[in-house]
Scaffold this active site. Structure first.
Site, short mmCIF file in Angstrom:
data_model
loop_
_atom_site.label_atom_id
_atom_site.label_comp_id
_atom_site.label_asym_id
_atom_site.label_seq_id
_atom_site.Cartn_x
_atom_site.Cartn_y
_atom_site.Cartn_z
N SER A 1 -2.18 -10.62 9.41
CA SER A 1 -1.22 -11.35 8.59
C SER A 1 -0.78 -12.64 9.28
O SER A 1 -1.57 -13.58 9.41
CB SER A 1 -0.03 -10.43 8.28
OG SER A 1 0.83 -11.06 7.37
N HIS B 1 2.09 -8.75 1.34
CA HIS B 1 0.71 -8.47 0.91
C HIS B 1 0.66 -7.55 -0.31
O HIS B 1 -0.22 -6.71 -0.43
CB HIS B 1 -0.13 -7.90 2.06
CG HIS B 1 -0.09 -8.78 3.26
ND1 HIS B 1 -0.66 -10.03 3.28
CD2 HIS B 1 0.52 -8.62 4.45
CE1 HIS B 1 -0.40 -10.59 4.45
NE2 HIS B 1 0.31 -9.76 5.17
#
Length: 316
Positions: free
Chosen positions: A96, A204
């Site tokens: 990420s 996400h």
């Protein structure tokens, strides 16, 4: 495997790994590391040393808009120490936020741009989390197929999606509270272990859709270059390149990240794994994916010295 083929996989930590005090001994002993933290403080208009090392600032450090630039700076600084002291062939994978740290270390973009970008991304994600509160859970002892099935059912209660597939046995799911609660009940009945995560939003997952446009605008302002070593996207499993960076990082915000799959596809080439950032969360994933490959940390003087010695050994 020939001596010239020693490939080191650099893993760049994600959000949530931060802990007050980590790297303080490096900050005291490594002038270059101190300079990078001072430079970042300047760009962010924020006393980063205080944020990273003062126990009274722990709550602030845990907030998305502060933890993201703090971890990026730490990972970038640790990489500078490592690369100054050891020369090695490498590829990078980030989790990420860690993708941005990796891209900065491999010079796909300037450090200043990366910091401004991640500061903005952190603010946007915090904003999306306040507007659309979500929760995240880690699911152990369950298969992707079972989780996907439970998600289909839980979608009747609200937005929900698979955020990360970290190892074959750890799947992170995020979404609206009722939907996640429904999923948890279903999976626990089947014997899965479901652990709530300490995060400020459902990253996400579809809950981040509202800020995608704003992030894309920021990504388009960046002067992207070809990297000095490859960083692989956990969204697409492909190497980042100037022509796919904007679309991939825009997608990354709302898409599942496949850390396990991305790492596994390089398993034949990797001699050792080094985590750049606080702690060893990604190393614990890597151990489950790359059995028997040595792993190294960098977040203290002792860890860093051990890592540098090992990398020199690989290349001798």
């Amino acid at each position: 495997m020939g001596k010239d083929k020693q490939m080191i996989c650099l893993l760049f930590s994600g959000q949530g790994a931060q802990k007050t005090g980590l790297t303080y001994d490096l900050y005291q002993t490594e002038p270059h590391y101190r300079k990078i933290i001072a430079k970042a403080s300047d760009i962010l208009q924020l006393d980063l040393a205080e944020l990273l090392f003062d126990p009274d600032k722990a709550n602030k450090l845990a907030q998305t808009r502060y933890s993201q630039p703090a971890i990026l700076t730490m990972s970038y600084g640790l990489y500078q120490i490592l690369s100054e002291n050891a020369d090695f062939k490498k590829l990078g994978i980030g989790l990420s936020l860690g993708e941005y740290s990796g891209l900065a270390c491999a010079n796909y973009l300037e450090f200043n741009s990366a910091l401004r970008l991640i500061k903005k991304r952190g603010e946007l994600m915090q904003q999306a989390s306040s507007q659309n509160p979500g929760v995240m859970v880690a699911v152990m002892k369950s298969s992707i197929a079972s989780v996907e099935l439970a998600i289909k059912d839980a979608q009747k209660k609200g937005l929900i999606g698979i955020a990360n597939v970290n190892t074959p046995n750890q799947i992170v799911v995020g979404g609206e509270k009722d939907a996640v609660q429904n999923l948890r009940e279903q999976l626990e009945k089947d014997g899965a272990r479901v652990v709530p995560l300490k995060v400020s939003g459902a990253f996400h997952t579809p809950l981040m859709k509202s800020i995608q446009g704003a992030l894309k605008t920021e990504l388009q302002k960046v002067d992207w270059h070809n990297g000095t070593f490859p960083i692989y996207s956990t969204t697409t499993q492909k190497e980042f390149a100037p022509d796919n960076l904007v679309s991939t990082l825009t997608e990354q915000l709302v898409s599942t990240t496949y850390f396990a799959k991305t790492l596994a596809q390089h398993s034949q080439d990797i001699t050792a794994v080094v985590e750049l950032g606080p702690g060893k969360t990604l190393l614990s994933f890597a151990r489950k994916i790359l059995k028997g490959v040595p792993t190294y940390q960098t977040d203290s003087v002792v860890n860093m010295q051990e890592t540098i010695s090992a990398l020199k050994e690989f290349n001798s």
